[in-house]
Design an enzyme around this catalytic site. Structure first.
Site, PDB file in Angstrom:
ATOM      1  CB  CYS A  31      -0.945   0.000   1.202  1.00 51.62           C
ATOM      2  SG  CYS A  31      -0.081  -0.045   2.765  1.00 51.62           S
ATOM      3  CB  CYS A 100      -2.893   0.016   9.235  1.00 49.36           C
ATOM      4  SG  CYS A 100      -3.336   0.566   7.574  1.00 49.36           S
TER       5      CYS A 100
END
Length: 132
Positions: A31, A100
């Protein structure tokens, strides 16, 4: 997530050259998120400060912010027990954003590994000085 994104805690940097500061820099190629997390440890092995800088989405920033809050006041060993699942649960991250929280856990581990490495080289320097 929104609170930690809009009002992130502990943004900034510590002196990366200080012997009692560990720096972890991790990235997620999938990402493009990059997270720098730093911890300052006192002489008793307790984390007295933590800072982060994250280039990424709101969930990555929120994960970093929460991670710095959670490590403060903990010992190095206690901080190593923080898991990405705990971060994800606290922030209610959806499955697509779990990476994340993994990044935040990796950043904590990397910062603490850097700190430990500095402490070992410190001890070796002290030994050499004693033998001289």
């Amino acid at each position: 997530v929104v609170d930690h994104y809009e009002n992130p805690r502990n943004v900034g940097s510590l002196d990366r050259n200080a012997k009692n500061v560990g720096t972890g820099l991790v990235g997620a190629p999938a990402c493009g998120d990059v997270m720098k997390l730093q911890v300052e440890v006192d002489e008793n092995g307790k984390i007295v400060d933590a800072r982060f800088k994250t280039f990424g989405c709101g969930s990555a920033i929120a994960s970093s912010s929460l991670a710095t809050e959670w490590v403060k006041g903990k010992t190095v060993d206690e901080a190593l027990k923080i898991k990405n699942t705990d971060i994800a649960k606290e922030l209610c991250l959806p499955p697509v954003k779990l990476h994340c929280s993994m990044l935040a856990e990796d950043a904590i581990k990397a910062a603490l590994a850097d700190y430990k490495l500095k402490q070992e080289s410190n001890r070796e320097s002290d030994k050499k000085a004693d033998n001289a």
